[in-house]
Design an enzyme around this catalytic site. Structure first.
Site, PDB file in Angstrom:
ATOM      1  CB  SER A 110      -3.929  -3.542   8.585  1.00 35.53           C
ATOM      2  OG  SER A 110      -2.759  -3.772   7.826  1.00 35.53           O
ATOM      3  CE1 TYR A 133      -0.066  -0.172   3.495  1.00 31.38           C
ATOM      4  CE2 TYR A 133      -0.006  -2.081   4.942  1.00 31.38           C
ATOM      5  CZ  TYR A 133       0.140  -0.723   4.737  1.00 31.38           C
ATOM      6  OH  TYR A 133       0.485   0.084   5.779  1.00 31.38           O
ATOM      7  NE  ARG A 168       7.566   3.283  10.247  1.00 32.34           N
ATOM      8  CZ  ARG A 168       6.879   2.263   9.712  1.00 32.34           C
ATOM      9  NH1 ARG A 168       6.980   1.057  10.228  1.00 32.34           N
ATOM     10  NH2 ARG A 168       6.079   2.478   8.687  1.00 32.34           N
ATOM     11  CG  HIS A 277       1.452   5.169   7.162  1.00 31.43           C
ATOM     12  ND1 HIS A 277       0.891   4.625   6.047  1.00 31.43           N
ATOM     13  CD2 HIS A 277       1.733   4.109   7.956  1.00 31.43           C
ATOM     14  CE1 HIS A 277       0.837   3.315   6.137  1.00 31.43           C
ATOM     15  NE2 HIS A 277       1.329   2.968   7.313  1.00 31.43           N
ATOM     16  NE  ARG A 280       3.742   3.388  11.731  1.00 30.60           N
ATOM     17  CZ  ARG A 280       4.374   2.690  12.678  1.00 30.60           C
ATOM     18  NH1 ARG A 280       4.672   3.272  13.818  1.00 30.60           N
ATOM     19  NH2 ARG A 280       4.691   1.427  12.488  1.00 30.60           N
TER      20      ARG A 280
END
Ligand SMILES: Cc1cc2nc3c(=O)[nH]c(=O)nc-3n(C[C@H](O)[C@H](O)[C@H](O)COP(=O)(O)O)c2cc1C
Length: 378
Positions: A110, A133, A168, A277, A280
């Protein structure tokens, strides 16, 4: 390849992980978004895929290998990108990358990992894929891409599905926010999980080491920096720029809708990961099993379809192949493995999936993963 028989399934590793690590770390990995319906739906829909076994066949061996982007991997299952990975278990990212290299399966790092991308490429030179990203700043993006390319990353995976930061509820209730601030709950949780706490002290507090160098405004908070760092909604134009910049396979992660798939094909993207995801980002998103049934018709020599979200067993990986996916990934499986067994967790997860894929293929009367197709669906 053998595994610790006290934990024969991913579900067993999850139970042990919950006992061994602080609740804020466990909930960070386990949690979905909002009411977590999407996370549950991912899981439930894999159970719905029925397959009919064939007998009167010699299945003394089964070939698990799969070839993606001209590289053959020993099994059709890999490690997807998980940001802040070293919080679940200290040094988890290096341990998982090492296990992936040893077992010849893909390892995606990531952008928001807590280990330098250059260090991961050293331990997993043959299997490392880089997940981007997309930064707003195009020069920053070019710099990250050239670092990844120079380090030897094989495949570039561009994540599309976070146009906005996620809310979240478990993370909010646990006080998990950026920059990390130590709450009384965190101190208590660290005290009652001493092994995790000691290892965290030894390894140092996890930080977003790959992107912090691009933080140029000294007074800017970490949260504001990350919000301004990421492109809020990756555009088709930006994907076209990335396609032209990256000399090698480009994969889009988070594809669920037909027009995104058609755009990917049009731009000359090499593969997609059908993903939400892990439930999420959007609680109303369809399960990835459902999206796969709609998008598998676009699989071709030029378009490799892969999948994640809710995969928990080797049988799920075989189900995904029968529905049209060449490779499957599971983030939570690997990080529960790390939480449960520390550095040995990656090998345990790989061994469980390998055994389950092998047994499922043989039980179905299929001698090679490559030949598994929709004719097995009931
Ligand atoms: C704790 C956590 C962090 C994640 N971080 C990232 C990330 O940094 N980049 C990304 O593209 N996906 C990220 N994902 C999504 C995973 O790559 C993958 O899509 C997801 O874990 C699949 O669902 P599963 O965990 O149910 O198998 C993350 C998932 C989890 C659970």
């Amino acid at each position: 390849m053998t595994y610790d028989t006290r934990y024969p399934s991913i579900a067993d590793l999850k139970i042990r992980a919950k006992r061994r690590i602080p609740n804020f770390a466990f909930d960070y990995v386990d949690g979905g978004i909002d009411q977590e319906h999407g996370k549950r739906r991912n899981r439930e829909d894999w159970h719905k895929v029925q397959m009919t076994p064939r007998y009167l066949l010699d299945v003394s061996s089964a070939d698990l290998s799969t070839t993606i982007f001209d590289q053959t991997y020993s099994m059709p299952f890999g490690v997807p990108p998980v940001g802040l990975g070293n919080m679940m278990w200290p040094a988890a990212e290096i341990a998982l990358a090492t296990a992936a290299q040893k077992n010849n399966i893909p390892y995606m790092l990531s952008t928001l990992s807590t280990t330098l991308l250059e260090d991961i490429a050293e331990v997993a030179p043959d299997v490392c894929w880089f997940q981007l990203y997309v930064p707003q700043d195009i020069d920053v993006m070019k710099d990250i891409l050239s670092r990844a390319k120079n380090s030897g990353y094989k495949v570039l995976v561009v994540t599309l599905d976070i146009p906005v930061g996620a809310k979240r509820n478990r993370e909010i209730k646990n006080g998990l926010k950026l920059p990390f601030s130590i709450t009384p709950n965190m101190i208590w949780q660290s005290m009652i999980h001493p092994q995790w706490a000691i290892n965290t002290v030894i390894n140092g507090r996890p930080d977003f080491v790959n992107v912090l160098r691009y933080k140029t405004t000294p007074n800017q908070g970490l949260s504001e920096f990350l919000t301004s760092f990421n492109m809020q909604g990756v555009t088709r134009e930006r994907i076209e720029i990335i396609r032209n910049l990256w000399d090698g396979p480009v994969v889009l992660k988070g594809v669920q809708y037909e027009s995104d798939m058609l755009a990917a094909i049009d731009i000359g993207i090499d593969g997609v990961v059908i993903s939400n995801h892990g439930g999420r980002q959007l609680d109303a998103a369809p399960s990835t099993m459902q999206s796969l049934t709609q998008l598998s018709k676009y699989s071709s020599e030029k378009m490799t379809i892969m999948i994640d979200s809710g995969i928990r067993t080797g049988m799920d990986v075989v189900r995904a192949k029968a529905l049209g996916a060449q490779m499957a990934f599971s983030g939570r499986s690997f990080f529960w493995g790390m939480g449960a067994l520390g550095a040995a967790g990656g090998e345990q997860v790989i061994a469980i999936y390998k055994d389950e894929i092998d047994r499922t293929l043989k039980q179905l009367g299929c001698g090679a993963f490559k030949t598994m197709d929709d004719s097995w669906l009931a």
